[in-house]
Design an enzyme around this catalytic site. Sequence first.
Site, PDB file in Angstrom:
ATOM      1  N   HIS A 123       0.867  -1.179   0.000  1.00 26.10           N
ATOM      2  CA  HIS A 123       0.000   0.000   0.000  1.00 26.10           C
ATOM      3  C   HIS A 123       0.908   1.235   0.000  1.00 26.10           C
ATOM      4  O   HIS A 123       2.099   1.139   0.310  1.00 26.10           O
ATOM      5  CB  HIS A 123      -0.889   0.040   1.247  1.00 26.10           C
ATOM      6  N   LYS A 149       0.134   4.403   4.677  1.00 22.94           N
ATOM      7  CA  LYS A 149      -0.662   3.412   5.406  1.00 22.94           C
ATOM      8  C   LYS A 149       0.254   2.599   6.294  1.00 22.94           C
ATOM      9  O   LYS A 149       1.103   1.848   5.818  1.00 22.94           O
ATOM     10  CB  LYS A 149      -1.411   2.488   4.434  1.00 22.94           C
TER      11      LYS A 149
END
Lengths: 282, 282
Positions: free
Chosen positions: A165, A169
Amino acid sequence: MVDATPTPVMVCGVGGKMGRATASAVVRRDGFELIPTALGKGRAGVVDVDGVAVTVIDVDAEDGEAVLKKAMETYPGLIVVDYTLPESVNANGELYVKCGVPFVMGTTGGDRDALLREVKASGNYAVIAPQMGKQVVAFQAAMKLMAEQFPGAFAGYTLTVTESHQSSKKDTSGTAKAIVASFNDLGCDFDVSQIELVRDVENQTGRMGVPEEHLLGHAFHTYRLTSADGTVSFEFQHNVCGRSIYAEGTVDAVGFLKRKVDAKDSKTLYDMIDVLKEGAMN
Amino acid sequence: MVDATPTPVMVCGVGGKMGRATASAVVRRDGFELIPTALGKGRAGVVDVDGVAVTVIDVDAEDGEAVLKKAMETYPGLIVVDYTLPESVNANGELYVKCGVPFVMGTTGGDRDALLREVKASGNYAVIAPQMGKQVVAFQAAMKLMAEQFPGAFAGYTLTVTESHQSSKKDTSGTAKAIVASFNDLGCDFDVSQIELVRDVENQTGRMGVPEEHLLGHAFHTYRLTSADGTVSFEFQHNVCGRSIYAEGTVDAVGFLKRKVDAKDSKTLYDMIDVLKEGAMN
């Protein structure tokens, strides 16, 4: 139903990335109309969405309920989409219920139990789901179905999970955790702490194959099952760039909800599994 | 049930590759015993399976029924596994039914409808399945479940399918065809003629990643779904080298059938889905 009046949609949180992507998907999709008003918190202004100028009303400064009720009068059959912030989830849910407007809640966070309980008790029509990527939900559900039907089928297999990601994140993918639970029911002995989190550009573009233009917004998942003797392997990947899968899934949810409202369905609270199950009827 | 008498297993077709792999899996697996007799067609002799000398009786020269009945007396609870040839499937099925011996038919081909119909009518216990790779069957069934539950969920997605098998396999993979049918129900518009058949060494070892030692026996499948705008992709792979997955699945089927016989289950004819569904009870 080509000649029917388009379904009017208010996108609360249109100033944010997900809200804007969804508003844009509404504009593009036949049979839907983005209305030029939306509720926002702490930021009033006008957002241009593919040529539609949406005036954002700051609920801290103005009466959100009055604005919403006026919109419902002006646009009969209005459906609200909510992509705001976790801290607004419960207050917004209450407002929609109070006004009696059907809504699709795409915003994650907040007190989910309270949200679901109160919306269900109200009998207000709503789709509430933490993951609007329809195909990801379908895949996740398929793995769960496999685990329910064939428990232990992959006993003796070794699982590895890698997810990439955007570097902002920090926590582990919730989707990966849910799918790992199914693989464990299939007989793998895997702890979510073993999930490899890829957050560095080199591994993202190299090993995972994330396109450079999506380094700031992607969700790539790879699950690999290998037999004890190494002769058999299964690999499952779901690789998402940007927001279009979530935006499109949200518009699908709006269309689904519209049909339920029109049909006065006795069930009023739905999730994306319900939306998916009706696929054949769309 | 650690102290129970091992389940005696006769492997007809032990002289062939699949029969021998299964016989070897029987020898290795706790709770099972390979008996030193088997039926064969056109070739008598002795086959050594991990130290067990199995005498193959040629049914063209000797009375197979008498041999089988004697084995059933000598080894109470005997179960037969059949990995012979397509042309023997129906005759062998009839023989097992006539003798009343439970059997696992792993051999493909023959007149399947007649086989299933006759075995079902007889009430003889049997597992009959064209694909004994338990995990492949589970995956195939999971895709079917997804398609049944969420028809059209992947509408607008483009499917590509690539499969690699040993160059001696001329036709398209049956498993790939079955899975493509599910993807079509999920909304893809794909014809099985579009499946790419990889049969050359360069692409097998390079692009597909088939280990060189398995060029002569492997089944690699890759299915890739891509969204219309190219931002989302799903990939599913099942890569099998050699025969151990089929051999192990066959022994699982034998164990399953033994429990059904012991329990005098009212259902008598099963397939690998039934074996998989009982996974939790193993």
